[in-house]
Structures are given as structure tokens and as C-alpha cells.
Design a protein around this motif. Structure first.
Motif, PDB file in Angstrom:
ATOM      1  N   GLU A   1       1.746  41.197 -42.586  1.00 47.62           N
ATOM      2  CA  GLU A   1       1.084  40.785 -41.342  1.00 47.62           C
ATOM      3  C   GLU A   1       1.778  39.607 -40.589  1.00 47.62           C
ATOM      4  N   TYR A   2       1.855  39.733 -39.437  1.00 43.74           N
ATOM      5  CA  TYR A   2       2.539  38.512 -38.563  1.00 43.74           C
ATOM      6  C   TYR A   2       1.564  37.866 -37.894  1.00 43.74           C
TER       7      TYR A   2
ATOM      8  N   ASP B   1       9.497  49.128 -53.011  1.00 40.51           N
ATOM      9  CA  ASP B   1      10.210  50.186 -53.423  1.00 40.51           C
ATOM     10  C   ASP B   1      10.418  50.466 -55.059  1.00 40.51           C
ATOM     11  N   ARG B   2      10.139  49.227 -55.610  1.00 37.64           N
ATOM     12  CA  ARG B   2      10.075  49.197 -57.283  1.00 37.64           C
ATOM     13  C   ARG B   2       8.618  49.462 -57.661  1.00 37.64           C
ATOM     14  N   GLY B   3       7.635  49.766 -56.729  1.00 40.72           N
ATOM     15  CA  GLY B   3       6.332  50.046 -57.148  1.00 40.72           C
ATOM     16  C   GLY B   3       5.248  48.929 -57.122  1.00 40.72           C
ATOM     17  N   TYR B   4       5.670  47.727 -56.899  1.00 36.97           N
ATOM     18  CA  TYR B   4       4.755  46.422 -56.900  1.00 36.97           C
ATOM     19  C   TYR B   4       3.908  46.618 -55.594  1.00 36.97           C
ATOM     20  N   ASP B   5       2.554  46.532 -56.081  1.00 39.87           N
ATOM     21  CA  ASP B   5       1.422  46.412 -54.856  1.00 39.87           C
ATOM     22  C   ASP B   5       1.635  45.004 -54.283  1.00 39.87           C
ATOM     23  N   VAL B   6       2.372  44.783 -53.400  1.00 45.73           N
ATOM     24  CA  VAL B   6       2.335  43.346 -52.830  1.00 45.73           C
ATOM     25  C   VAL B   6       2.084  43.634 -51.142  1.00 45.73           C
ATOM     26  N   ARG B   7       1.734  42.371 -50.747  1.00 43.91           N
ATOM     27  CA  ARG B   7       1.615  42.226 -49.344  1.00 43.91           C
ATOM     28  C   ARG B   7       2.213  40.867 -48.978  1.00 43.91           C
ATOM     29  N   GLY B   8       2.604  40.680 -47.561  1.00 50.11           N
ATOM     30  CA  GLY B   8       3.193  39.759 -46.877  1.00 50.11           C
ATOM     31  C   GLY B   8       2.518  39.098 -45.699  1.00 50.11           C
ATOM     32  N   ILE B   9       2.467  38.057 -45.715  1.00 50.57           N
ATOM     33  CA  ILE B   9       2.023  37.267 -44.496  1.00 50.57           C
ATOM     34  C   ILE B   9       3.074  36.166 -43.900  1.00 50.57           C
ATOM     35  N   ILE B  10       3.403  36.305 -42.544  1.00 46.50           N
ATOM     36  CA  ILE B  10       4.490  35.716 -42.076  1.00 46.50           C
ATOM     37  C   ILE B  10       3.920  34.744 -40.805  1.00 46.50           C
ATOM     38  N   ALA B  11       4.127  33.364 -40.606  1.00 46.78           N
ATOM     39  CA  ALA B  11       3.670  32.547 -39.744  1.00 46.78           C
ATOM     40  C   ALA B  11       4.702  31.627 -38.994  1.00 46.78           C
ATOM     41  N   GLY B  12       4.921  31.782 -37.748  1.00 44.22           N
ATOM     42  CA  GLY B  12       5.825  31.100 -37.179  1.00 44.22           C
ATOM     43  C   GLY B  12       6.628  31.887 -35.836  1.00 44.22           C
ATOM     44  N   ARG B  13       7.332  30.953 -35.190  1.00 48.39           N
ATOM     45  CA  ARG B  13       7.881  31.663 -33.938  1.00 48.39           C
ATOM     46  C   ARG B  13       9.431  31.225 -33.825  1.00 48.39           C
ATOM     47  N   GLY B  14      10.022  31.882 -33.126  1.00 37.46           N
ATOM     48  CA  GLY B  14      11.495  31.277 -32.791  1.00 37.46           C
ATOM     49  C   GLY B  14      12.292  32.319 -32.064  1.00 37.46           C
ATOM     50  N   ALA B  15      13.406  31.792 -32.032  1.00 41.97           N
ATOM     51  CA  ALA B  15      14.436  32.806 -31.233  1.00 41.97           C
ATOM     52  C   ALA B  15      14.787  34.221 -31.710  1.00 41.97           C
ATOM     53  N   GLN B  16      14.200  34.423 -33.081  1.00 40.38           N
ATOM     54  CA  GLN B  16      14.545  35.762 -33.616  1.00 40.38           C
ATOM     55  C   GLN B  16      13.269  36.499 -33.734  1.00 40.38           C
ATOM     56  N   THR B  17      12.090  36.275 -33.309  1.00 40.95           N
ATOM     57  CA  THR B  17      10.857  36.733 -33.425  1.00 40.95           C
ATOM     58  C   THR B  17      10.867  38.332 -33.199  1.00 40.95           C
ATOM     59  N   GLU B  18      11.324  38.595 -32.084  1.00 44.20           N
ATOM     60  CA  GLU B  18      11.501  40.106 -31.662  1.00 44.20           C
ATOM     61  C   GLU B  18      12.579  40.863 -32.599  1.00 44.20           C
ATOM     62  N   GLN B  19      13.460  40.312 -33.092  1.00 43.14           N
ATOM     63  CA  GLN B  19      14.419  40.916 -33.905  1.00 43.14           C
ATOM     64  C   GLN B  19      13.715  41.041 -35.106  1.00 43.14           C
TER      65      GLN B  19
END
Length: 259
Positions: A140-141, A107-125
């Protein structure tokens, strides 16, 4: 000799309650207690103030296998600045803080990307929140990643985010990232803060404070290339003292003295 970790002492549930009720008599007669960090020594002393601090051995949970966790040669990095999260997708681990920080940066205009690795009880959330925040195209998950492949995942990060707001007894994942040459922006709390020297091998932000996390990421993005390289170099240097062979040899010598 007892090996006591975070969830043993600070967790919840019937087994932890039983440990609290019965642990004093057993623990206080032990020849030694093995604690994963100096932070956790302080917490042990709160529960067992009568136990001699000189009998507590600090040993970093088996350490980090630097044959697995090490800098990747010629890593393939996205042209975008990439933030990474590797941990369980569970309550208290701060995955939602990571996503909200990503949203704020976008929202502040930064050209960023994210990567998430892992599983758990709140994955669907977590998956639902990615969609709700409109981050489908920038986060990317990967799901669960085998241990032997994690160095390749870390190599894609410009910075690793340890956003946990639990009282982590050590936060070994922080050291794994640093061993791979990835600076860490981490919660200024418990065992996580013990691994990070602020503004040298990483950055510390106020626990569960999204705005402070964002400001620290922006600060790092703005550093010149040579400063970022210094962060990466010092991250590796910091992780060496947690190398498995070093940690296990030190623990062996201390246990041998007791025997």
C-alpha cells in the motif's frame, strides 16, 4: 559555531563543492562544530583532520518529539505481518530494496504486507516497480503523510525497514519509528547503525543486500511473542535519549559553556 549535516559534507553539487573549497578556512576557525552523530564526527575528521575533536559537539538534529512520536494505544493492525518504509522516494534511499525484499518474502511463501509513505523524484518509478513485481495487492502506497499522522502509520508496522544505502549522518526516521515502539531492521551503515543495537531494539543487515534483509525479517518473524515485545520495549527505551527536550537541553548547556 557551525551545524554541519550529511549533505553539507557528503552531498554533491556546486554548493557542496564550494563548501569543500572554502570550508577549511572558515570551519577550522570556528569555536565549535555541531555534528548529528558520532559516525559523522569521524567523517568530519576526515575532511578537517586539523580541527580539534574536543570542539565537536554531538547533538541529534533537534531530537525526536515524543509528544508526536509515541506508541499508539490499541493500534489497529492487519492480521498479516507488515513491513513499513517511511522516507523519501529518491535515489539511495533503498525503496527498490524494500520492494525486492517484499517480492522475495512473498515468493518464499510468507504472508506479508508492505506500507510505503513518502514522496520524491522516483515516485513514479516506484509505482511502476510495484506493478512489475506483482505487488499491487500486498503493498500500500500512502503518498506523503503529515508529520502529526506518522505515529498512526508506524503503529500499523510489525517492523520498520530503513533500507537507505547513503551515508546517513543520523537517520532520524529510525529513531521516530523506535519512539513509536516499532523495531527497526536497518542498514548496517553510518548513522543508522549508531541508533540500532543488533538483536535488541532492532536488526542490522548488510548494506543494499536484499538476501540479508530478507533473512533478518524472517528471523524476526520467527521470534516468539515475548521476544518481539522485548524488542518493542527496548526500541522505546532507546529513543528516549534522543527526546527533543533532552537533546536541546544538552546542546544548550554546551553552547553556554562556549559563550
Amino acid at each position: 559555531v557551525f551545524n554541519v549535516h550529511g549533505s553539507d559534507l557528503l552531498g554533491k553539487g556546486s554548493l557542496v563543492s564550494l563548501f569543500h573549497r572554502m570550508g577549511h578556512k572558515v570551519i577550522c576557525n570556528a569555536k565549535a562544530i555541531v555534528s548529528p552523530s558520532h559516525y559523522f564526527v569521524r567523517r568530519l575528521r576526515e575532511y578537517f583532520p586539523e580541527y580539534g575533536i574536543e570542539k565537536i559537539i554531538v547533538s541529534a538534529s533537534g531530537g525526536v518529539d515524543t509528544s508526536v512520536f509515541k506508541p499508539v494505544e490499541n493500534p489497529i493492525r492487519d492480521e498479516h505481518f507488515t513491513l513499513g518504509y517511511v522516507s523519501r522516494i529518491d535515489k539511495g534511499k533503498g525503496w527498490e530494496i524494500f520492494l525486492q525484499a517484499m517480492k522475495t518474502l512473498i515468493d518464499r511463501g510468507y504472508d506479508v504486507r508492505g506500507i510505503i509513505a513518502g514522496r520524491g523524484a522516483q515516485t513514479e518509478q516506484m509505482k511502476s516497480m510495484i506493478v512489475q513485481l506483482g505487488l499491487d495487492d500486498v503493498v500500500e502506497y500512502l503518498g506523503g503523510v503529515p508529520r502529526e499522522q506518522l505515529a498512526q502509520v508506524y503503529s500499523k508496522f510489525d517492523i520498520f525497514c530503513n533500507t537507505s544505502y547513503l551515508d546517513e549522518s543520523l537517520g532520524l526516521v529510525t529513531i521516530e519509528a523506535m519512539a513509536c515502539g516499532i523495531p527497526v531492521v536497518g542498514s548496517n551503515n553510518a548513522g543508522i547503525a549508531e541508533c540500532i543495537t543488533d538483536n535488541e531494539n532492532g536488526l542490522l543487515f548488510k548494506v543494499a543486500d536484499i538476501d540479508d534483509l530478507v533473512e533478518n525479517v524472517i528471523r524476526y518473524i520467527g521470534y516468539p511473542a515475548e521476544v518481539k515485545e522485548s524488542f518493542r520495549r527496548k526500541a522505546v527505551e532507546s529513543a528516549i535519549k534522543f527526546e527533543t527536550d533532552v537533546v536541546m537541553q544538552e546542546l544548550f548547556e554546551k553552547l553556554k559553556q562556549i559563550v
